[in-house]
Enzyme design. Structure first.
Site, PDB file in Angstrom:
ATOM      1  N   VAL A  62       0.817  -1.225   0.000  1.00  0.00           N
ATOM      2  CA  VAL A  62       0.000   0.000   0.000  1.00  0.00           C
ATOM      3  C   VAL A  62       0.851   1.276   0.000  1.00  0.00           C
ATOM      4  CG1 VAL A  62      -2.077  -0.997   1.063  1.00  0.00           C
ATOM      5  CG2 VAL A  62      -0.269  -0.043   2.527  1.00  0.00           C
ATOM      6  N   ASN A  88      -7.323  -0.926   5.540  1.00  0.00           N
ATOM      7  CA  ASN A  88      -7.089  -1.637   6.797  1.00  0.00           C
ATOM      8  C   ASN A  88      -5.622  -2.004   7.013  1.00  0.00           C
ATOM      9  OD1 ASN A  88      -7.841  -3.757   9.000  1.00  0.00           O
ATOM     10  ND2 ASN A  88      -6.826  -4.950   7.396  1.00  0.00           N
ATOM     11  N   SER A 140      -6.814   4.143  15.416  1.00  0.00           N
ATOM     12  CA  SER A 140      -6.559   3.279  16.571  1.00  0.00           C
ATOM     13  C   SER A 140      -6.741   4.134  17.821  1.00  0.00           C
ATOM     14  CB  SER A 140      -5.112   2.774  16.517  1.00  0.00           C
ATOM     15  OG  SER A 140      -4.711   2.270  17.774  1.00  0.00           O
ATOM     16  N   TYR A 152       3.483   5.127  15.353  1.00  0.00           N
ATOM     17  CA  TYR A 152       2.139   4.550  15.119  1.00  0.00           C
ATOM     18  C   TYR A 152       1.062   5.581  15.453  1.00  0.00           C
ATOM     19  CZ  TYR A 152      -1.555   0.955  15.386  1.00  0.00           C
ATOM     20  OH  TYR A 152      -2.698   0.202  15.201  1.00  0.00           O
ATOM     21  N   ALA A 154       1.276   8.860  15.612  1.00  0.00           N
ATOM     22  CA  ALA A 154       1.271   9.962  14.635  1.00  0.00           C
ATOM     23  C   ALA A 154       0.613   9.526  13.331  1.00  0.00           C
ATOM     24  CB  ALA A 154       2.701  10.439  14.373  1.00  0.00           C
ATOM     25  N   SER A 155       0.903   8.285  12.906  1.00  0.00           N
ATOM     26  CA  SER A 155       0.308   7.809  11.646  1.00  0.00           C
ATOM     27  C   SER A 155      -1.208   7.710  11.772  1.00  0.00           C
ATOM     28  CB  SER A 155       0.895   6.449  11.237  1.00  0.00           C
ATOM     29  OG  SER A 155       0.417   5.390  12.050  1.00  0.00           O
ATOM     30  N   LYS A 156      -1.685   7.235  12.909  1.00  0.00           N
ATOM     31  CA  LYS A 156      -3.126   7.024  13.075  1.00  0.00           C
ATOM     32  C   LYS A 156      -3.859   8.353  13.297  1.00  0.00           C
ATOM     33  CE  LYS A 156      -3.173   2.541  12.560  1.00  0.00           C
ATOM     34  NZ  LYS A 156      -3.766   1.973  11.349  1.00  0.00           N
TER      35      LYS A 156
HETATM   36  N1  LIG Z   1      -5.103  -5.429  16.533  1.00  0.00           N
HETATM   37  C1  LIG Z   1      -5.219  -4.325  17.210  1.00  0.00           C
HETATM   38  O1  LIG Z   1      -5.202  -4.329  18.442  1.00  0.00           O
HETATM   39  C2  LIG Z   1      -5.432  -3.011  16.491  1.00  0.00           C
HETATM   40  C3  LIG Z   1      -5.762  -1.895  17.251  1.00  0.00           C
HETATM   41  C4  LIG Z   1      -5.958  -0.685  16.619  1.00  0.00           C
HETATM   42  C5  LIG Z   1      -5.817  -0.586  15.246  1.00  0.00           C
HETATM   43  N2  LIG Z   1      -5.473  -1.678  14.516  1.00  0.00           N
HETATM   44  C6  LIG Z   1      -5.309  -1.500  13.081  1.00  0.00           C
HETATM   45  O2  LIG Z   1      -6.122  -2.420  12.384  1.00  0.00           O
HETATM   46  C7  LIG Z   1      -5.525  -2.721  11.111  1.00  0.00           C
HETATM   47  C8  LIG Z   1      -5.450  -4.239  10.951  1.00  0.00           C
HETATM   48  O3  LIG Z   1      -4.628  -4.746  11.971  1.00  0.00           O
HETATM   49  P1  LIG Z   1      -4.637  -6.270  12.447  1.00  0.00           P
HETATM   50  O4  LIG Z   1      -4.596  -6.240  13.919  1.00  0.00           O
HETATM   51  O5  LIG Z   1      -5.677  -7.034  11.740  1.00  0.00           O
HETATM   52  O6  LIG Z   1      -3.169  -6.673  11.966  1.00  0.00           O
HETATM   53  P2  LIG Z   1      -2.603  -7.960  11.211  1.00  0.00           P
HETATM   54  O7  LIG Z   1      -1.129  -7.864  11.362  1.00  0.00           O
HETATM   55  O8  LIG Z   1      -3.310  -9.190  11.643  1.00  0.00           O
HETATM   56  O9  LIG Z   1      -3.020  -7.679   9.672  1.00  0.00           O
HETATM   57  C9  LIG Z   1      -2.459  -6.644   8.928  1.00  0.00           C
HETATM   58  C10 LIG Z   1      -2.399  -7.075   7.465  1.00  0.00           C
HETATM   59  O10 LIG Z   1      -1.831  -5.989   6.712  1.00  0.00           O
HETATM   60  C11 LIG Z   1      -0.901  -6.529   5.774  1.00  0.00           C
HETATM   61  N3  LIG Z   1       0.114  -5.536   5.433  1.00  0.00           N
HETATM   62  C12 LIG Z   1       1.141  -5.093   6.206  1.00  0.00           C
HETATM   63  N4  LIG Z   1       1.888  -4.223   5.529  1.00  0.00           N
HETATM   64  C13 LIG Z   1       1.319  -4.079   4.301  1.00  0.00           C
HETATM   65  C14 LIG Z   1       1.642  -3.313   3.157  1.00  0.00           C
HETATM   66  N5  LIG Z   1       2.719  -2.507   3.138  1.00  0.00           N
HETATM   67  N6  LIG Z   1       0.841  -3.404   2.071  1.00  0.00           N
HETATM   68  C15 LIG Z   1      -0.236  -4.245   2.073  1.00  0.00           C
HETATM   69  N7  LIG Z   1      -0.577  -5.002   3.138  1.00  0.00           N
HETATM   70  C16 LIG Z   1       0.196  -4.921   4.229  1.00  0.00           C
HETATM   71  C17 LIG Z   1      -0.297  -7.726   6.504  1.00  0.00           C
HETATM   72  O11 LIG Z   1       0.313  -8.643   5.600  1.00  0.00           O
HETATM   73  C18 LIG Z   1      -1.516  -8.301   7.236  1.00  0.00           C
HETATM   74  O12 LIG Z   1      -2.196  -9.250   6.438  1.00  0.00           O
HETATM   75  C19 LIG Z   1      -4.166  -2.015  11.112  1.00  0.00           C
HETATM   76  O13 LIG Z   1      -4.284  -0.787  10.421  1.00  0.00           O
HETATM   77  C20 LIG Z   1      -3.907  -1.763  12.572  1.00  0.00           C
HETATM   78  O14 LIG Z   1      -3.056  -0.669  12.795  1.00  0.00           O
HETATM   79  C21 LIG Z   1      -5.277  -2.897  15.104  1.00  0.00           C
END
Ligand SMILES: NC(=O)c1ccc[n+]([C@@H]2O[C@H](COP(=O)([O-])OP(=O)(O)OC[C@H]3O[C@@H](n4cnc5c(N)ncnc54)[C@H](O)[C@@H]3O)[C@@H](O)[C@H]2O)c1
Length: 246
Positions: A62, A88, A140, A152, A154-156
Site C-alpha cells: 500500500v 485496513n 486506533s 504509530y 502519529a500515523s493514526k
Molecule cells: N489489533 C489491534 O489491536 C489493532 C488496534 C488498533 C488498530 N489496529 C489497526 O487495524 C488494522 C489491521 O490490523 P490487524 O490487527 O488485523 O493486523 P494484522 O497484522 O493481523 O493484519 C495486517 C495485514 O496488513 C498486511 N500488510 C502489512 N503491511 C502491508 C503493506 N505494506 N501493504 C499491504 N498489506 C500490508 C499484513 O500482511 C496483514 O495481512 C491495522 O491498520 C492496525 O493498525 C489494530
C-alpha cells in the site's frame, strides 16, 4: 435474509489477516463482491480460498503508488466498479521516541498514513465516475497517544485528519469517508504484545475483554451499509469503553 452489501464491490487492504480477513468474510456473507489485497500472497490466497467464489486477489504494497494504482485499475477492470474501500493494512514498530530510528518512523508512516492516502486516491476515479463511494480508514486508540508508539500514534492521528478532509472534498461525488478506531483487538498484531502488558491493558477496558476482529468488521459493515448513507467524517472508537478514561 437481507444482504446489506448486495452487489457492492469492496476493496479491502491488508485482507490476509486479522481484522481485514474478518471483514472480508463478513462482507462476503452480506453479498459483497470482494477485491482483497495484501503484501503477503500466500496468506491472501488462503483467505480467498476459505471464502470461495469470485474473489479477486492481488498482491501489493500500500505504500507504493505503482502498486495501489495498479490495484485500483485491475479491480475496476475485473468488476466494472469500486463501491467500497476498506483501508485496513497497517503495521506497528514500537520503540520509545528517544530511541526510535528514522527507518522505523518512515516505515510506519509510509504504510499506515501514506498507504491509506494512496489507496483512497487509487479508488477515487472509479467512485467518482459512479457517483458512489464508501471509504473506511483505520485509526486506533493509539491515535490519542501511547508510550512506545510515537510513529504509530502519529500515523493514526494523521489518518483521522486525512479521512475528515476526504469526507469534505469528495462529498460532492456521493463518497463518504469514515474511520474506525479499534482498541486492543485479538489479532496477530496484539499477539506480539507481552502478556504482562496485555494484563495491564485489560484493566483499562470497562467491558473486561479484548475486541475481536469481528467487532471491527461489524463497524466496517455499518459505515458501508445503506443505513449510514448520511454518516461521513466520523471516527468510531470500538474499544470496549477504553477511551472513556474510566
Ligand atoms: N489489533 C489491534 O489491536 C489493532 C488496534 C488498533 C488498530 N489496529 C489497526 O487495524 C488494522 C489491521 O490490523 P490487524 O490487527 O488485523 O493486523 P494484522 O497484522 O493481523 O493484519 C495486517 C495485514 O496488513 C498486511 N500488510 C502489512 N503491511 C502491508 C503493506 N505494506 N501493504 C499491504 N498489506 C500490508 C499484513 O500482511 C496483514 O495481512 C491495522 O491498520 C492496525 O493498525 C489494530
Amino acid at each position: 435474509m437481507q444482504h446489506h452489501l448486495a452487489d457492492r464491490v469492496a476493496w479491502i487492504t491488508g485482507a490476509a489477516s486479522g481484522i481485514g480477513a474478518a471483514t472480508a468474510k463478513r462482507f462476503a456473507a452480506e453479498g459483497a463482491k470482494l477485491a482483497l489485497t495484501d503484501i503477503n500472497p500466500e496468506a491472501l490466497d488462503a483467505i480467498a480460498a476459505e471464502i470461495g467464489g469470485d474473489v479477486f486477489t492481488m498482491t501489493g504494497d500500500v505504500s507504493k503508488k505503482d502498486d495501489t494504482v495498479a490495484a485500483g485499475r485491475a479491480i475496476e477492470e475485473h468488476f466494472g466498479k469500486i463501491d467500497v474501500l476498506i483501508c485496513n493494512a497497517g503495521i506497528n514498530r514500537d520503540t520509545f521516541a528517544m530511541k526510535m530510528s528514522e527507518d522505523k518512523w518512515d516505515l510506519v508512516l509510509n504504510i499506515n498514513l501514506k498507504g491509506t492516502f494512496l489507496c483512497c486516491q487509487a479508488a477515487f476515479p472509479a467512485m467518482m465516475r459512479n457517483k458512489f463511494g464508501r471509504i473506511v480508514t483505520t485509526a486506533s486508540v493509539g491515535a490519542l497517544g501511547n508510550p512506545g508508539q510515537a510513529n504509530y500514534s502519529a500515523s493514526k492521528a494523521g489518518v483521522i485528519g486525512l479521512t475528515k478532509t476526504l469526507a469534505i472534498e469528495w462529498a460532492r461525488y456521493n463518497i463518504t469517508a469514515n474511520c474506525v478506531a479499534p482498541g486492543a483487538t485479538m489479532t496477530p498484531m496484539l499477539a506480539g504484545v507481552p502478556d504482562k502488558v496485555k494484563d495491564e491493558m485489560l484493566k483499562g477496558i470497562p467491558l473486561g475483554r479484548f475486541g475481536t476482529p469481528e467487532d471491527i468488521a461489524a463497524a466496517h459493515l455499518f459505515f458501508c451499509s445503506p443505513d449510514a448513507g448520511y454518516v461521513s467524517g466520523q471516527v468510531l472508537f470500538i474499544d470496549g469503553g477504553m477511551t472513556t478514561g474510566a
